[in-house]
Design an enzyme around this catalytic site. Structure first.
Site, PDB file in Angstrom:
ATOM      1  N   VAL A 106     -16.287 -23.361 -18.661  1.00  0.00           N
ATOM      2  CA  VAL A 106     -14.837 -23.203 -18.602  1.00  0.00           C
ATOM      3  C   VAL A 106     -14.110 -23.948 -19.724  1.00  0.00           C
ATOM      4  CG1 VAL A 106     -14.282 -25.191 -17.118  1.00  0.00           C
ATOM      5  CG2 VAL A 106     -12.953 -23.075 -16.900  1.00  0.00           C
ATOM      6  N   TYR A 107     -14.789 -24.862 -20.412  1.00  0.00           N
ATOM      7  CA  TYR A 107     -14.139 -25.568 -21.522  1.00  0.00           C
ATOM      8  C   TYR A 107     -13.843 -24.565 -22.643  1.00  0.00           C
ATOM      9  CZ  TYR A 107     -15.788 -29.955 -19.395  1.00  0.00           C
ATOM     10  OH  TYR A 107     -16.042 -31.000 -18.548  1.00  0.00           O
ATOM     11  N   GLY A 108     -12.566 -24.411 -22.933  1.00  0.00           N
ATOM     12  CA  GLY A 108     -12.173 -23.447 -23.946  1.00  0.00           C
ATOM     13  C   GLY A 108     -12.523 -22.019 -23.557  1.00  0.00           C
TER      14      GLY A 108
END
Length: 343
Positions: free
Chosen positions: A54-56
């Site tokens: 989910v990061y970026g």
């Protein structure tokens, strides 16, 4: 960089883990600069890298994958699943359906055929833990994942997951990733003792309390106009936390350390903490964090920290900490009106 065992997995990891949430559009959009930072961390002796799908929204995993080409065997690579990865149903959570999809996407973005530590990012109250552990067990047996862990689980759910694994013959969660800093010490009450009991490795996130323990946010000073202030405004403006920061700044100065170095050394001094996750956005921030890796706090300094923020105390929760349904759903903490009277 000092190496520590990741629980009872036998895997050795550095006491600093490079967190990558700030790589990409959430922080540093320059991919080449982010790659250089990862290489700088590896060259300094860090062998533990943590990211998440989910990061970026997949961008960060792609940066990490690019950076680790040719150096993959040097690194204990951790990533996480569970957060929303698109619109529509079934593109988040901890169901078998999503776990199988999510791991294949992460492997592709990370340019690898295995993940050393695959973690449940958040509690999922809508999915039976047996469903999730069964899917993760199959991934371990298929060689796509080496070990499995969790993040942000309360002690009761850690115990439940261990019990289910034992009863059903499934792979056990081997690590937990909670938030921990001088300002947020709540995990010292139950989470850390539970991890010790079951031999879980612990990698703690936000040891700098989302930036409060850098000294950039002070009482009676103008608030920085930055994305973090928009993201966690209550946390960064909490008067009780800011009071503690002022006392900690004085303590750090007396000890001859920066507040950042004091905070990181505090996090790594707990015997149940395997690694503290650093989350630099720039090379300068990374170099400063690396410069403090040798700082050791004596008992006198730790006692003074305890006097400012007592053990087991959360001054107030982080804005981004998960809140259990038992607190957010009134129906789970209030009987229907006609049933509330005792007689």
């Amino acid at each position: 960089m000092r190496m520590r065992k990741l629980g009872r997995t036998g895997i050795e990891v550095s006491a600093y883990c490079l967190g990558t949430m700030m790589f990409g559009k959430m922080g540093n959009p320059d991919h080449d600069d982010c790659v250089r930072m990862i290489h700088r961390a590896l060259d300094a002796g860090i062998n533990f890298v943590d990211t998440a799908d989910v990061y970026g929204y997949s961008e960060t995993e792609e940066i990490v994958g690019k950076a680790l080409e040719g150096r993959r065997d040097e690194v204990v690579l951790a990533t996480k699943f569970n957060g929303p990865m698109g619109e529509g149903p079934n593109r988040s959570g901890s169901s078998r359906r999503w776990v199988v999809q999510a791991v294949e996407a992460s492997l592709r973005r990370l340019r690898t055929d295995y993940i050393d530590l695959y973690q449940i990012h958040l509690p999922d109250p809508h999915t039976d833990i047996e469903e999730t552990l069964s899917a993760l067990t199959d991934l371990v047996r298929a060689g796509k994942v080496r070990a499995i862990g969790s993040s942000n689980l309360p002690a009761s759910e850690i115990v439940e997951a261990q019990w289910v694994s034992q009863q059903r013959g499934l792979h056990r969660l081997r690590s937990e990733q909670p938030t921990y800093s001088i300002l947020n010490r709540g995990i010292e009450r139950e989470v850390l003792p539970t991890c010790r009991r079951y031999g879980l490795g612990v990698l703690v996130w936000s040891p700098l309390a989302m930036g409060l323990l850098t000294g950039r946010y002070r009482k009676n000073t103008p608030r920085p106009d930055n994305p973090r202030m928009q993201w966690v405004p209550r946390h960064l403006t909490d008067e009780h936390k800011l009071d503690a920061v002022e006392q900690l700044l004085t303590l750090a100065e007396e000890a001859g350390h920066s507040l950042t170095h004091l905070a990181m050394a505090f996090a790594t001094s707990h015997p149940d903490v395997t690694a503290a996750i650093i989350g630099p956005r720039t090379m300068d921030q990374l170099d400063d964090l690396l410069a403090g890796a040798t700082v050791t706090l004596g008992d006198d300094i730790l006692d003074k920290i305890d006097a400012i923020v007592p053990p087991g105390t959360d001054i107030s929760p982080l804005d981004v900490s998960p809140t259990p349904l038992s607190l957010t759903r009134t129906g789970l903490r209030r009987r229907p009106p006609h049933e509330r009277a005792a007689a």
